[in-house]
Design a protein around this motif. Sequence first.
Motif, short mmCIF file in Angstrom:
data_model
loop_
_atom_site.label_atom_id
_atom_site.label_comp_id
_atom_site.label_asym_id
_atom_site.label_seq_id
_atom_site.Cartn_x
_atom_site.Cartn_y
_atom_site.Cartn_z
N TRP A 1 0.76 -1.28 -0.01
CA TRP A 1 -0.06 -0.02 0.11
C TRP A 1 0.71 1.35 -0.01
O TRP A 1 0.41 2.22 -0.47
N THR A 2 2.07 1.35 0.75
CA THR A 2 3.09 2.26 0.43
C THR A 2 3.44 2.49 -0.82
O THR A 2 3.29 3.57 -1.44
N ARG B 1 1.77 1.77 -3.72
CA ARG B 1 0.51 2.45 -4.32
C ARG B 1 0.58 3.85 -4.12
O ARG B 1 0.39 4.66 -5.13
N VAL B 2 0.84 4.26 -2.75
CA VAL B 2 0.41 5.87 -2.55
C VAL B 2 1.69 6.65 -3.20
O VAL B 2 1.51 7.71 -3.57
N LEU B 3 2.92 5.82 -2.94
CA LEU B 3 4.05 6.74 -3.61
C LEU B 3 3.90 6.99 -5.26
O LEU B 3 4.32 7.70 -5.57
N ASP B 4 3.12 6.16 -5.96
CA ASP B 4 2.84 6.06 -7.29
C ASP B 4 1.91 7.46 -7.65
O ASP B 4 1.81 7.74 -8.61
N TRP B 5 1.23 7.71 -6.49
CA TRP B 5 0.18 8.73 -6.79
C TRP B 5 1.20 10.02 -6.87
O TRP B 5 2.21 10.26 -6.38
N GLY C 1 2.45 11.65 -3.93
CA GLY C 1 2.32 10.46 -2.66
C GLY C 1 3.28 10.29 -1.78
O GLY C 1 2.99 9.94 -0.79
N HIS C 2 4.45 10.90 -2.15
CA HIS C 2 5.64 10.71 -1.08
C HIS C 2 5.26 12.05 0.30
O HIS C 2 5.51 11.36 1.27
N LEU D 1 2.30 12.29 1.28
CA LEU D 1 1.16 11.71 1.93
C LEU D 1 1.78 10.50 2.88
O LEU D 1 1.65 10.44 4.15
N VAL D 2 3.03 9.82 2.42
CA VAL D 2 3.59 8.88 3.39
C VAL D 2 4.18 9.60 4.14
O VAL D 2 4.32 9.01 5.60
#
Length: 291
Positions: A161-162, A164-168, A171-172, A174-175
């Motif tokens: 899931w991290t 996937r979020v990094l690909d947004w 996204g970094h 958000l992480v």
Amino acid sequence: MSRIGRTVALSKALAGRLRTAIRGTALGARMLGILARAGYATHGLLYLFVGLLAMSAALGKTSPPSLGEAFSIIDELPGGWLLLLTVALGLCAHAGWRSLEALLDFGSHGWGARGLFRRAGKLAEAFFYAGLGLLAAVIALDRSAHVREELREEAAFLVVWTGRVLDWPLGHWLVAAVGIGAIVVGVLQILRSRRDIFRDMSAGDRAMVAIRLVGRAGFGARAVIFGMVGVLFLSAAWRVEASAAGGVRAALTALASVPLGDFVLLALSAGLMLHGVFGLIKACCHNPVKP
């Protein structure tokens, strides 16, 4: 009065009436007590078990545990699925109690900025424990091996899931926000252990001295682990590398790798066990109708 002010006043009045209605009847007070004590007892037993697993890791017998693995170990016991389902219900009870604390202000935190911030933390805890309860229920009721194996692998789940979020887009960030949030939660563990967690307990003066020592040691261990989880997520955001993120197991593994790491892990496992003991004490001494 502004629209926001009217909304706050209406919410405060409604919450006060509901709180008084629940506390004002014998049945309501009894059900409230059962909900709170069942939640605290389950919370305590779970942390006690995770602390025992962490201590086993500190002594070199196993690897550091994840929450999913702890649930799977319970499930593998004779009749473990029923025990795990009971744990799931207890965790949902704890989520329900935290929700009442947040929405109806059973903790008497008030409606100021500081009180609303504390109650927002209670609501976040409610979602966290509801998620844990759902995870425990899925492991208990879904007998397919591959699903249970996927759920118990906390690290793989978080990494996927991290990633996937990094690909947004952004996204970094958000992480990184997740990492900062975990560190803030860790700091709040220390602040809460000063007074907040003891205000709704009924015990003698001498007993409260011991209870405060146990409670602060346990919350201190939680603070270190949450802080380490936050550092891992910040590292994942900085390096844009999902594999750097992690949960409880990754945090304990990272802490075990520092100089004198075995002693650090042993101290943290003892702290987690003390937090479990504090949960059991609170289940006995907690007064849910105490203002």
